[in-house]
Scaffold this motif. Structure first.
Motif, PDB file in Angstrom:
ATOM      1  N   VAL A   1      -7.095   8.517  -8.465  1.00 25.50           N
ATOM      2  CA  VAL A   1      -7.186   8.016  -7.100  1.00 25.50           C
ATOM      3  C   VAL A   1      -7.113   9.252  -6.231  1.00 25.50           C
ATOM      4  O   VAL A   1      -6.098   9.955  -6.210  1.00 25.50           O
ATOM      5  CB  VAL A   1      -6.035   7.060  -6.776  1.00 25.50           C
ATOM      6  CG1 VAL A   1      -6.067   6.696  -5.321  1.00 25.50           C
ATOM      7  CG2 VAL A   1      -6.137   5.829  -7.634  1.00 25.50           C
ATOM      8  N   ALA A   2      -8.213   9.563  -5.582  1.00 23.00           N
ATOM      9  CA  ALA A   2      -8.325  10.879  -4.969  1.00 23.00           C
ATOM     10  C   ALA A   2      -7.957  10.893  -3.501  1.00 23.00           C
ATOM     11  O   ALA A   2      -7.523  11.899  -2.973  1.00 23.00           O
ATOM     12  CB  ALA A   2      -9.745  11.417  -5.144  1.00 23.00           C
TER      13      ALA A   2
ATOM     14  N   ALA B   1       0.831  -1.209   0.000  1.00 23.49           N
ATOM     15  CA  ALA B   1       0.000   0.000   0.000  1.00 23.49           C
ATOM     16  C   ALA B   1       0.854   1.243   0.000  1.00 23.49           C
ATOM     17  O   ALA B   1       0.467   2.275  -0.515  1.00 23.49           O
ATOM     18  CB  ALA B   1      -0.916   0.001   1.225  1.00 23.49           C
ATOM     19  N   GLU B   2       2.060   1.132   0.588  1.00 23.64           N
ATOM     20  CA  GLU B   2       2.893   2.326   0.657  1.00 23.64           C
ATOM     21  C   GLU B   2       3.431   2.740  -0.715  1.00 23.64           C
ATOM     22  O   GLU B   2       3.921   3.832  -0.875  1.00 23.64           O
ATOM     23  CB  GLU B   2       4.080   2.088   1.602  1.00 23.64           C
ATOM     24  CG  GLU B   2       3.738   2.193   3.064  1.00 23.64           C
ATOM     25  CD  GLU B   2       3.025   0.942   3.545  1.00 23.64           C
ATOM     26  OE1 GLU B   2       2.490   0.990   4.656  1.00 23.64           O
ATOM     27  OE2 GLU B   2       2.988  -0.079   2.809  1.00 23.64           O
ATOM     28  N   ASP B   3       3.293   1.860  -1.650  1.00 24.60           N
ATOM     29  CA  ASP B   3       3.869   2.153  -2.963  1.00 24.60           C
ATOM     30  C   ASP B   3       3.238   3.368  -3.626  1.00 24.60           C
ATOM     31  O   ASP B   3       3.897   4.104  -4.334  1.00 24.60           O
ATOM     32  CB  ASP B   3       3.696   0.951  -3.889  1.00 24.60           C
ATOM     33  CG  ASP B   3       4.602  -0.176  -3.443  1.00 24.60           C
ATOM     34  OD1 ASP B   3       4.452  -1.283  -3.946  1.00 24.60           O
ATOM     35  OD2 ASP B   3       5.451   0.078  -2.547  1.00 24.60           O
ATOM     36  N   LEU B   4       1.937   3.509  -3.360  1.00 21.48           N
ATOM     37  CA  LEU B   4       1.234   4.572  -4.058  1.00 21.48           C
ATOM     38  C   LEU B   4       1.336   5.866  -3.268  1.00 21.48           C
ATOM     39  O   LEU B   4       0.873   5.969  -2.147  1.00 21.48           O
ATOM     40  CB  LEU B   4      -0.244   4.204  -4.205  1.00 21.48           C
ATOM     41  CG  LEU B   4      -0.791   4.208  -5.629  1.00 21.48           C
ATOM     42  CD1 LEU B   4      -0.136   3.134  -6.450  1.00 21.48           C
ATOM     43  CD2 LEU B   4      -2.274   4.042  -5.591  1.00 21.48           C
ATOM     44  N   VAL B   5       1.954   6.862  -3.860  1.00 21.23           N
ATOM     45  CA  VAL B   5       2.039   8.166  -3.196  1.00 21.23           C
ATOM     46  C   VAL B   5       1.094   9.113  -3.900  1.00 21.23           C
ATOM     47  O   VAL B   5       1.138   9.252  -5.124  1.00 21.23           O
ATOM     48  CB  VAL B   5       3.470   8.719  -3.243  1.00 21.23           C
ATOM     49  CG1 VAL B   5       3.514  10.107  -2.620  1.00 21.23           C
ATOM     50  CG2 VAL B   5       4.412   7.785  -2.515  1.00 21.23           C
ATOM     51  N   LEU B   6       0.205   9.715  -3.114  1.00 20.02           N
ATOM     52  CA  LEU B   6      -0.768  10.623  -3.734  1.00 20.02           C
ATOM     53  C   LEU B   6      -0.185  12.025  -3.759  1.00 20.02           C
ATOM     54  O   LEU B   6       0.265  12.546  -2.733  1.00 20.02           O
ATOM     55  CB  LEU B   6      -2.081  10.610  -2.961  1.00 20.02           C
ATOM     56  CG  LEU B   6      -2.824   9.278  -2.959  1.00 20.02           C
ATOM     57  CD1 LEU B   6      -4.147   9.440  -2.240  1.00 20.02           C
ATOM     58  CD2 LEU B   6      -3.049   8.793  -4.373  1.00 20.02           C
ATOM     59  N   ASP B   7      -0.204  12.634  -4.893  1.00 19.88           N
ATOM     60  CA  ASP B   7       0.295  13.995  -5.048  1.00 19.88           C
ATOM     61  C   ASP B   7      -0.581  14.947  -4.227  1.00 19.88           C
ATOM     62  O   ASP B   7      -1.796  14.810  -4.183  1.00 19.88           O
ATOM     63  CB  ASP B   7       0.216  14.363  -6.535  1.00 19.88           C
ATOM     64  CG  ASP B   7       1.060  15.575  -6.828  1.00 19.88           C
ATOM     65  OD1 ASP B   7       1.329  16.320  -5.868  1.00 19.88           O
ATOM     66  OD2 ASP B   7       1.427  15.766  -8.001  1.00 19.88           O
ATOM     67  N   THR B   8       0.039  15.901  -3.580  1.00 16.68           N
ATOM     68  CA  THR B   8      -0.775  16.869  -2.819  1.00 16.68           C
ATOM     69  C   THR B   8      -1.612  17.712  -3.765  1.00 16.68           C
ATOM     70  O   THR B   8      -2.646  18.245  -3.372  1.00 16.68           O
ATOM     71  CB  THR B   8       0.124  17.813  -1.994  1.00 16.68           C
ATOM     72  OG1 THR B   8       1.139  18.298  -2.859  1.00 16.68           O
ATOM     73  CG2 THR B   8       0.709  17.114  -0.805  1.00 16.68           C
TER      74      THR B   8
END
Lengths: 246, 302
Positions: free
Chosen positions: A137-138, A2-9
């Motif tokens: 992915v929000a 799960a940590e792989d996905l980093v959501l852009d601010t």
């Protein structure tokens, strides 16, 4: 994983928050539009009367044993006789609700207004979300969920490997659509909340036939047996008084 | 119906407001919610809020509700000038409103201009034939003019549509009793018993009417309803106790000489007599001799 996905601010600033804000604004706007279009309709005298007849007949059925037999029988005949009883609906006269709806343009108009104020903004916002934010992915919710929630939270993303705790933008839209009710009742006042879910339920139950209620009540009243309860009360009064004397 | 907690709350607020303790608005809201008639107090406290611009504006849109409440209270207290001023304010705010129009018609009524008020109400009814309040106002107007039979006629018309309105039935019953039309009144009380079968008040009133009608069957029924009143009130209702005694003696007078079918019924009466004597001994000992002789007279004649 799960940590792989980093959501852009930037996603937070340009998708998540704008979406919620727009949903709230549209809700408020819709409330005011609906308020403008609401026509104060005066209830029809016949409808009111039918409702009252049913209420009175129901009371009679519930409390039949408290009045003398003669009084009950008189009322039963008054309600149920086949000539002009209040609950008796002649066969041909039972109006089809559909026909009734078309015969009364006001009713159809009202329905349309309601539908317009509900459907148009919804389709527009949905199209807007779909067009601009499809596949985003929000957000990520801070706890893991089972696979079952995938269809609820990841609508619009057809990847089975993404962890379920990520929320797609379209799902965020749906969550807002149904979840903002409490918020609306806060800002618009208790009873003014724009309640989609409730309105949808109303749509399903629309067009209930009042004459059906009448004839159902008539059947109920017809089979009601009268058993005068008052003679027992004399004994009960006796016991009450005995207690008082002793 | 006013529940006990509401009653307590009302008394507390009333005390507080009367002693200048604030919360006048809460008190007025409660009075309005419970539909109580406290016109003088409503007028006094309502006006004190309305005359204070700061307090008034803090109410927001409720200000107008308060105006309406004060208007009605003022008319009840015959302060017609106050009512007129308030109506003027309301009229300025809501020029086309029917609700304000109703208040105006009520003002006409309060002034005793019956014909004009009647005209106004009739025109309202033409617009909306199912306006309950206007129907009731018209009944009240007929009653105020002393035209009881007219009031009965209008109430009957009203009940043809709103037949589940038990307050209207009660009013009709009382009107019939005042005209001594007991059979009709009995029907209304039956209707009331149906709508609220556990309220002893209606059982008692029904029994009274049946006893007044007389006749063996009615008397026996009346006795049963007195008994049910006793049961529902736990034997605390003096009127019902007396009613039992009166019914029993009347029945035995009617059945004198005939076969004595039921002896056990007299037991209720003797018990009622005992309870009555006990009650009077406790609460009004000086009247006890009178009661005892009266009750003796009843039992002797039977």
């Amino acid at each position: 994983m799960a940590e792989d996905l980093v959501l852009d601010t930037a996603i937070r600033d340009w998708v998540l928050i704008p979406l919620s804000v727009v949903m709230v604004l549209i809700g408020v706007l819709r409330y005011f539009v609906a308020k403008l279009m609401r026509s104060s309709q005066t209830p029809d005298a016949k409808m009111v009367k039918e409702g009252q007849v049913i209420l009175r007949a129901r009371n009679l059925r519930a409390a039949a044993n408290f009045i003398p037999t003669k009084a009950f029988r008189a009322r039963k005949i008054y309600f149920c006789n086949e000539e002009n009883g209040l609950l008796f609906v002649p066969k041909g006269q039972a109006q089809n609700p559909q026909a009734q709806m078309f015969s009364d343009p006001n009713m159809a108009m009202d329905m349309m207004k309601k539908n317009l104020s509900m459907i148009i903004p919804q389709t527009l916002t949905f199209a807007w979300v779909n067009f601009f934010f499809s596949g985003f992915v929000a957000a990520k919710i801070p706890f893991p969920l089972t696979q079952r929630f995938r269809s609820m939270l990841q609508n619009g993303i057809d990847l089975s490997t993404v962890d379920v705790s990520y929320v797609s933008s379209r799902s965020w839209y749906f969550l807002n659509l149904f979840g903002l009710r409490g918020f609306f009742s806060l800002i618009l006042g208790e009873e003014n909340a724009v309640d989609d879910t409730q309105r949808m339920m109303q749509m399903g139950g629309f067009g209930m036939d009042p004459s059906k209620g009448l004839s159902a009540e008539k059947d109920n009243l017809d089979i009601t047996q009268h058993d005068w309860a008052l003679p027992n009360f004399e004994q009960r009064a006796e016991t009450v008084l005995k207690k008082l004397v002793s | 119906m006013v529940t006990k907690t509401e009653d307590n709350q009302l008394n507390r607020l009333e005390n507080q407001v009367d002693n200048g303790g604030g919360e006048a608005w809460e008190y007025l809201c409660l009075v309005r919610k419970l539909k109580l008639r406290r016109s003088e107090k409503v007028l006094r406290h309502g006006l004190s809020i309305l005359n204070d611009p700061k307090k008034r504006s803090s109410l927001g849109p409720d200000e107008w509700t308060l105006y309406e409440q004060v208007v009605v209270a003022a008319m009840d207290c015959q302060h017609l000038d106050v009512a007129k001023d308030c109506i003027k304010v309301l009229q300025k705010r809501f020029p086309e409103s029917k609700r304000v129009g109703r208040l105006e018609a009520m003002l006409l009524e309060a002034k005793g201009l019956w014909d004009e008020a009647e005209k106004a109400y009739t025109s309202f009814l033409e617009d909306n034939p199912v306006d309950q309040i206007i129907h009731k106002r018209r009944v009240a107007m007929a009653k105020a003019q002393g035209n009881i039979s007219g009031a009965i006629e209008r109430l009957n018309k009203y009940l043809e549509i709103f037949m589940a309105d038990h307050d209207a039935w009660r009013e009709l019953a009382e009107l019939y009793v005042s005209l001594q039309m007991y059979k009709q009144a009995a029907f209304c009380y039956e209707e009331l018993i149906i709508s609220q079968p556990t309220l002893p008040l209606f059982h008692l009133a029904y029994a009274d009417v049946l006893y007044t009608l007389g006749g063996l069957e009615n008397l026996q029924t009346a006795k049963k309803y007195y008994a049910s009143t006793i049961d529902l009130t736990g034997g605390k209702n003096t009127r019902a106790l007396f009613g039992i005694c009166l019914c029993t003696s009347a029945i035995s007078q009617l059945t004198k000489g005939k076969s004595k079918e039921d002896k056990d019924k007299s037991q209720v009466q003797s018990l009622a007599v005992k309870v009555l004597e006990k009650d009077y001994k406790q609460r009004a000992p000086d009247k006890l001799p009178q009661v005892t002789t009266a009750l003796k007279g009843l039992t002797l004649s039977s």
